[in-house]
Design an enzyme around this catalytic site. Structure first.
Site, mmCIF file in Angstrom:
data_model
loop_
_atom_site.group_PDB
_atom_site.id
_atom_site.type_symbol
_atom_site.label_atom_id
_atom_site.label_comp_id
_atom_site.label_asym_id
_atom_site.label_seq_id
_atom_site.Cartn_x
_atom_site.Cartn_y
_atom_site.Cartn_z
ATOM 1 N N LYS A 276 0.812 -1.222 0.000
ATOM 2 C CA LYS A 276 0.000 0.000 0.000
ATOM 3 C C LYS A 276 0.843 1.267 0.000
ATOM 4 O O LYS A 276 0.442 2.293 -0.533
ATOM 5 C CB LYS A 276 -0.953 -0.017 1.198
ATOM 6 C CG LYS A 276 -1.983 -1.144 1.090
ATOM 7 C CD LYS A 276 -3.389 -0.668 1.268
ATOM 8 C CE LYS A 276 -4.405 -1.671 0.753
ATOM 9 N NZ LYS A 276 -4.380 -2.969 1.488
ATOM 10 N N GLU B 245 -10.364 6.256 2.420
ATOM 11 C CA GLU B 245 -11.234 5.256 3.025
ATOM 12 C C GLU B 245 -10.357 4.142 3.575
ATOM 13 O O GLU B 245 -9.229 3.948 3.114
ATOM 14 C CB GLU B 245 -12.184 4.679 1.971
ATOM 15 C CG GLU B 245 -11.606 3.546 1.104
ATOM 16 C CD GLU B 245 -10.513 3.973 0.125
ATOM 17 O OE1 GLU B 245 -10.313 5.196 -0.045
ATOM 18 O OE2 GLU B 245 -9.840 3.083 -0.444
ATOM 19 N N SER C 52 1.876 -9.687 -0.721
ATOM 20 C CA SER C 52 1.440 -8.294 -0.637
ATOM 21 C C SER C 52 1.681 -7.661 0.728
ATOM 22 O O SER C 52 1.805 -6.444 0.829
ATOM 23 C CB SER C 52 -0.040 -8.188 -1.004
ATOM 24 O OG SER C 52 -0.815 -9.065 -0.207
HETATM 25 C C1 LIG Z 1 -5.253 -4.077 1.146
HETATM 26 C C2 LIG Z 1 -4.502 -5.317 0.965
HETATM 27 C C3 LIG Z 1 -4.803 -6.227 -0.066
HETATM 28 C C4 LIG Z 1 -5.959 -6.057 -1.013
HETATM 29 O O1 LIG Z 1 -5.931 -4.916 -1.799
HETATM 30 P P1 LIG Z 1 -5.609 -4.949 -3.356
HETATM 31 O O2 LIG Z 1 -5.968 -3.596 -3.813
HETATM 32 O O3 LIG Z 1 -6.449 -6.022 -3.975
HETATM 33 O O4 LIG Z 1 -4.169 -5.255 -3.496
HETATM 34 C C5 LIG Z 1 -3.999 -7.352 -0.214
HETATM 35 N N1 LIG Z 1 -2.974 -7.598 0.637
HETATM 36 C C6 LIG Z 1 -2.669 -6.767 1.642
HETATM 37 C C7 LIG Z 1 -1.524 -7.097 2.541
HETATM 38 C C8 LIG Z 1 -3.418 -5.607 1.851
HETATM 39 O O5 LIG Z 1 -3.109 -4.779 2.866
#
Ligand SMILES: *Cc1c(COP(=O)(O)O)cnc(C)c1O
Length: 395
Positions: free
Chosen positions: A86, A108, A375
């Site tokens: 993020k 948000e 992620s």
């Molecule tokens: C917010 C988040 C997601 C999902 O958001 P995307 O916009 O689909 O990437 C996935 N993994 C983590 C660790 C997140 O914080």
């Protein structure tokens, strides 16, 4: 490249008249700064010196041997400052906000991941920050509310609708229409009206820009598949983007199936959703028989958004990318497996992608390469996983 913010039939700008001028100003400003050498260098410096980029491309040798098929690499977005991908987006958007003379950002948040990242970037760049969060979520994620407050942000508990993420987006949009002069709405995923899906994808595309270079350097060839989890779809778009032109590379998005796509407790938009217009865009959404946005469920708070970004809807429709549902149980097993096997506690969102890698790798021969986007890190999920397994942590 989108034509007027369209990806085929998807995307567009379904917004109130009062926002139209501001959205057009944002399009023009982004067009200018995304080609501006100084802006690009400044963002690059923040990415390197603050967020910790480039993120590692890690060869998961033990998992590869254990699963006995394709070579598995992880793109380690979990090692970024604030613990997920993020930060890539919020640094870009907050820097853009400053350049265009805004003094305040709003965002948000669902579980609080994007809210914390936005508050972080706002603190760093000296911007006032207000976060909109469903009241249900402020209770479930009290620690993240306090984190945002520590970072100097004001958190507004949203009490409309189901008091969750989709209502937080509505409220942030409403706030923005009343204060466009000094405020930029920093959207958290590849969703909303154009140009947001494009802006967020561009800032996240650093993931595949690095990964493509890193794998060519390591292996001298492209991967067979890249895999990422999909909520709104920003880490997946980031992981896919620079491979879209490489037709031999399979692009695989993993959606949260929750308790299963044949139940009502799911958030798998591609598997169960239909065409609709919501949050300023035309895309696929989980809807009931009256076309109302359906309540969605997943063990992973970051994946339980009732829609998917328009570019994903397009990649799905054209068959360029594949989308697979992954259940809570499969994700929890993957969460435990990668911890035991590789010593990595990843986010439960990312574990959805890992779960699919566990299915895919043994089906492919050893010459194949899979890159999976991790992620985020999983510290935030440990208590919930324990609860899922019926373990009492005496919290
Ligand atoms: C917010 C988040 C997601 C999902 O958001 P995307 O916009 O689909 O990437 C996935 N993994 C983590 C660790 C997140 O914080």
């Amino acid at each position: 490249m989108p034509q007027n913010g369209r990806y085929g039939d998807f995307g567009g700008q379904y917004i109130p008249e009062t926002l139209m001028n501001e959205i057009h100003r944002l399009e023009e400003a982004y067009e200018y700064y995304s080609n501006n050498k100084e802006f690009i260098e400044e963002l690059d410096r923040l990415n390197r010196e603050y967020a910790g980029r480039p993120s590692l491309l890690y060869y998961a040798e033990k998992m590869t041997k254990d699963l006995g098929g394709a070579k598995i690499y992880f793109k380690r977005e979990d090692l970024n400052h604030t613990g997920s991908h993020k930060i890539n987006n919020v640094l870009g958007q907050c820097l853009l906000a400053k350049k265009i003379g805004k003094t305040r950002i709003i965002a948000e948040t669902g579980a609080g991941q994007h809210g914390v990242a936005a508050a972080t970037a706002a603190a760093l760049l000296g911007l006032e920050c207000e976060i909109f969060m469903g009241r249900e979520d402020t209770v479930r994620q009290a620690l993240n509310v306090y984190r945002m407050e520590l970072l100097g942000a004001k958190v507004n508990a949203v009490t409309s609708g189901t008091m969750t993420l989709k209502d937080a987006v509505n409220e942030a949009m409403r706030d923005w229409t009343t204060r466009v002069d000094d405020t930029l709405y920093v959207l958290g995923s590849v969703m909303g009206p154009h140009p947001f899906p494009m802006i967020v994808r561009d800032f996240q595309s650093v993931i595949s820009r690095e990964a493509r270079e890193q794998i060519l350097e390591r292996e001298g060839r492209l991967p067979t598949a890249v895999v990422a989890c999909v909520g709104g779809g920003s880490n997946a778009m980031g992981m896919f983007y620079n491979f879209i032109g490489d037709k031999e590379v399979r692009l695989i998005g993993c959606e949260a199936a929750g308790r299963g796509i044949d139940t009502k407790e799911t958030a798998a938009t591609v598997a169960t959703g239909t065409l609709g217009v919501f949050h300023g865009m035309k895309s696929l959404f989980c809807q009931d028989e009256y076309g109302q946005i359906a309540p969605v469920y997943s063990i992973s708070a970051g994946l339980d958004y009732p829609g998917i970004g328009p570019e994903h809807a397009y990649l799905h429709e054209t068959g360029r990318a594949e989308y697979v549902p992954v259940t809570d149980e499969e994700a929890v097993k993957a969460f435990e497996y990668i911890a035991r096997t590789e010593g990595i506690i990843c986010a439960i969102e990312s574990a959805h992608a890992v779960a699919h890698v566990m299915k895919l790798a043994p089906e492919l021969s050893k010459e194949n390469i899979i890159i999976c986007c991790l992620s985020g890190r999983g510290d935030k999920d440990v208590a919930a996983i324990a609860r899922y397994r019926g373990i009492d942590l005496h919290e």
